[in-house]
Design a protein around this motif. Structure first.
Motif, PDB file in Angstrom:
ATOM      1  N   PHE A 142       0.826  -1.199   0.000  1.00 34.76           N
ATOM      2  CA  PHE A 142       0.000   0.000   0.000  1.00 34.76           C
ATOM      3  C   PHE A 142       0.867   1.258   0.000  1.00 34.76           C
ATOM      4  O   PHE A 142       0.529   2.257  -0.629  1.00 34.76           O
ATOM      5  CB  PHE A 142      -0.937   0.013   1.212  1.00 34.76           C
ATOM      6  CG  PHE A 142      -2.296  -0.551   0.910  1.00 34.76           C
ATOM      7  CD1 PHE A 142      -3.335   0.281   0.529  1.00 34.76           C
ATOM      8  CD2 PHE A 142      -2.533  -1.906   0.991  1.00 34.76           C
ATOM      9  CE1 PHE A 142      -4.597  -0.231   0.242  1.00 34.76           C
ATOM     10  CE2 PHE A 142      -3.785  -2.430   0.709  1.00 34.76           C
ATOM     11  CZ  PHE A 142      -4.820  -1.593   0.328  1.00 34.76           C
ATOM     12  N   TYR A 154      -4.475   1.545  12.050  1.00 40.13           N
ATOM     13  CA  TYR A 154      -5.150   1.618  10.751  1.00 40.13           C
ATOM     14  C   TYR A 154      -5.200   0.263  10.035  1.00 40.13           C
ATOM     15  O   TYR A 154      -5.698   0.189   8.911  1.00 40.13           O
ATOM     16  CB  TYR A 154      -4.432   2.622   9.850  1.00 40.13           C
ATOM     17  CG  TYR A 154      -4.507   4.053  10.335  1.00 40.13           C
ATOM     18  CD1 TYR A 154      -5.701   4.768  10.317  1.00 40.13           C
ATOM     19  CD2 TYR A 154      -3.373   4.700  10.813  1.00 40.13           C
ATOM     20  CE1 TYR A 154      -5.764   6.082  10.753  1.00 40.13           C
ATOM     21  CE2 TYR A 154      -3.424   6.022  11.249  1.00 40.13           C
ATOM     22  CZ  TYR A 154      -4.617   6.699  11.221  1.00 40.13           C
ATOM     23  OH  TYR A 154      -4.682   7.997  11.661  1.00 40.13           O
ATOM     24  N   PHE A 194      -8.018  -1.227   5.517  1.00 42.70           N
ATOM     25  CA  PHE A 194      -7.603  -1.509   4.142  1.00 42.70           C
ATOM     26  C   PHE A 194      -8.538  -2.530   3.502  1.00 42.70           C
ATOM     27  O   PHE A 194      -8.952  -3.495   4.145  1.00 42.70           O
ATOM     28  CB  PHE A 194      -6.178  -2.043   4.103  1.00 42.70           C
ATOM     29  CG  PHE A 194      -5.153  -1.068   4.598  1.00 42.70           C
ATOM     30  CD1 PHE A 194      -4.603  -0.120   3.747  1.00 42.70           C
ATOM     31  CD2 PHE A 194      -4.744  -1.071   5.923  1.00 42.70           C
ATOM     32  CE1 PHE A 194      -3.672   0.784   4.202  1.00 42.70           C
ATOM     33  CE2 PHE A 194      -3.810  -0.167   6.388  1.00 42.70           C
ATOM     34  CZ  PHE A 194      -3.271   0.765   5.518  1.00 42.70           C
ATOM     35  N   TYR A 247       1.249   6.787   9.496  1.00 46.61           N
ATOM     36  CA  TYR A 247       0.642   5.459   9.550  1.00 46.61           C
ATOM     37  C   TYR A 247       1.119   4.681  10.771  1.00 46.61           C
ATOM     38  O   TYR A 247       2.310   4.680  11.097  1.00 46.61           O
ATOM     39  CB  TYR A 247       0.994   4.691   8.275  1.00 46.61           C
ATOM     40  CG  TYR A 247       0.562   3.248   8.294  1.00 46.61           C
ATOM     41  CD1 TYR A 247      -0.784   2.914   8.274  1.00 46.61           C
ATOM     42  CD2 TYR A 247       1.501   2.221   8.353  1.00 46.61           C
ATOM     43  CE1 TYR A 247      -1.187   1.592   8.302  1.00 46.61           C
ATOM     44  CE2 TYR A 247       1.106   0.896   8.385  1.00 46.61           C
ATOM     45  CZ  TYR A 247      -0.234   0.583   8.357  1.00 46.61           C
ATOM     46  OH  TYR A 247      -0.634  -0.717   8.391  1.00 46.61           O
ATOM     47  N   PHE A 262      -7.919   2.483   1.086  1.00 46.09           N
ATOM     48  CA  PHE A 262      -7.656   2.882   2.473  1.00 46.09           C
ATOM     49  C   PHE A 262      -8.842   3.733   2.895  1.00 46.09           C
ATOM     50  O   PHE A 262      -8.948   4.901   2.555  1.00 46.09           O
ATOM     51  CB  PHE A 262      -6.347   3.664   2.576  1.00 46.09           C
ATOM     52  CG  PHE A 262      -6.044   4.166   3.966  1.00 46.09           C
ATOM     53  CD1 PHE A 262      -5.805   3.278   4.997  1.00 46.09           C
ATOM     54  CD2 PHE A 262      -6.000   5.526   4.234  1.00 46.09           C
ATOM     55  CE1 PHE A 262      -5.535   3.729   6.283  1.00 46.09           C
ATOM     56  CE2 PHE A 262      -5.724   5.996   5.505  1.00 46.09           C
ATOM     57  CZ  PHE A 262      -5.487   5.094   6.535  1.00 46.09           C
TER      58      PHE A 262
END
Length: 408
Positions: free
Chosen positions: A94, A241, A245, A237, A214
């Motif tokens: 990502f 989190y 995703f 990040y 995201f």
């Protein structure tokens, strides 16, 4: 087909309210929904800039006749993110450690001293979503244009020789203390035609640094949703989190990877004009030393042995008495493995694909690193340190089974 994001949704994903992007850039913009970019309007009416924002970038003259500078081999790694950087189904992480000034431009810069500065991670590296950095496959006329889309366009123009481009690239942070920039602004103009007497169309665009996969939790207050994304770009990040995703690769304890539908995923890496198949992204990193810019494609095989290409289209069903048609190159060529039904399928698809003759697959293992791979060329397998060839196979399925990759 998944709907493209509109302007307000993209701004929200950047942690911005309507009108704030223009204040950060200092120019008015027009959103291109077809390609997910903002076109900067050069109307000589600059917008009052937002206080506290920060920029970082380069202004250089790229010369197609320059050959004195050595081609850069610098790699900007993301070692701090490797352990918790999610992998997309297509094999890309990502997040990338993007270059502000593309490494492929280094050989077109006359100033050797400046080239050495540009290679510095702190001066030229930043955290970037891979879809904003690397160009994805163009499945239709509507496709997202990345930073690499414009970089490749310029580099190809200069490779003809003789051309000169004035090039500016800048990354923008909402606040000077932010960890992640909201995007990259690129401006380039042709100042001398190349040897083909062509003019490269001038461009002034802003590439937003976000990924629609995201997706932070939604609530009824859109303003609060903007604040959630604003916090991400501010603080960066971290593990909180991980559940935000979509379309991620899901590994099992045996190193196999599955998509969210339960289909097993395999990765094809193009390197030096050759292609090899790997079981997961970790093995690719170990083999190619964590190169973020590898061209990676993937295909999936369902539990009932159906093969799907990158767009999710059914390519062929695998059966004991049949072979398989396999999508295997960036030009979307198909490899044919015999059988009337396959030939009929190939004839129907001849307008979309070129059919290649069947080849040999070389299953291999590297015991030192505990990596397995399938190579299309045995010479490459012999060149890579530690890889030992197993029994070569005439079809893909047998090669997968040789490595115990395919669920029976």
């Amino acid at each position: 087909m998944e709907k493209d994001l509109d302007k307000l949704e993209v701004l929200k994903r950047l942690g911005l309210k309507d009108g704030e992007l223009e204040k950060i850039l200092g120019f008015k913009v027009c959103y291109d929904e077809k390609h997910t970019i903002f076109r900067v309007l050069d109307d000589n009416r600059p917008v009052k800039k937002l206080k506290g924002s920060k920029t970082k970038g380069w202004r250089v003259r790229l010369n197609g006749d320059t050959e004195s500078c050595e081609k850069s081999t610098s790699k900007l790694g993301l070692k701090k993110l490797r352990s918790n950087n999610p992998v997309k189904i297509n094999g890309q992480y990502f997040f990338n450690h993007g270059h502000i000034l593309a490494s492929q431009f280094y050989s077109f810069i006359n100033d050797k001293e400046k080239e050495n500065i540009i290679k510095d991670n702190k001066r030229n590296g930043f955290i970037q979503f891979s879809v904003a950095n690397l160009q994805q496959e163009k499945a239709s006329g509507n496709f997202r244009k990345s930073q690499a889309f414009y970089e490749n366009k310029i580099a190809n123009y200069l490779k003809n020789g003789g051309g000169k481009i004035q090039y500016e690239v800048t990354i923008f942070f909402y606040d000077k203390d932010d960890k992640i920039p909201i995007g990259t602004k690129i401006l380039f103009k042709t100042i001398k035609q190349n040897n083909s007497q062509e003019m490269l169309e001038d461009s002034h665009i802003f590439i937003p640094n976000f990924d629609k996969d995201f997706d932070l939790p939604q609530n009824d207050d859109n303003a609060n949703n903007v604040d959630l994304y604003r916090e991400f770009y501010c603080k960066g990040y971290d593990d909180k989190y991980q559940k935000c995703f979509k379309n991620i690769a899901i590994p099992d304890e045996d190193g196999k990877v599955y998509d969210e539908a339960g289909h097993q995923v395999f990765y094809i890496v193009q390197n030096k004009g050759k292609e090899d198949i790997f079981l997961n992204r970790e093995d690719i990193d170990e083999t190619f030393e964590g190169n973020d810019e590898l061209l990676i494609k993937h295909f999936t095989i369902s539990k009932n042995k159906k093969v799907y290409d990158e767009a999710g289209h059914l390519v062929f069903s695998i059966r004991q008495d049949k072979e398989v048609i396999f999508l295997n190159t960036k030009e979307e060529k198909l490899t044919q493995f015999g059988g009337k039904q396959i030939k009929d399928f190939a004839i129907q698809e001849q307008d979309r694909y070129k059919i290649q003759k069947p080849g040999t697959y070389y299953p291999s293992r590297c015991k030192k690193e505990n990596i397995s791979a399938i190579f299309f060329d045995d010479d490459l397998a012999r060149e890579l340190d530690g890889f030992a060839l197993l029994n070569d196979r005439k079809n893909l399925i047998d090669a997968l089974r040789e490595l115990n990759w395919l669920d029976e």
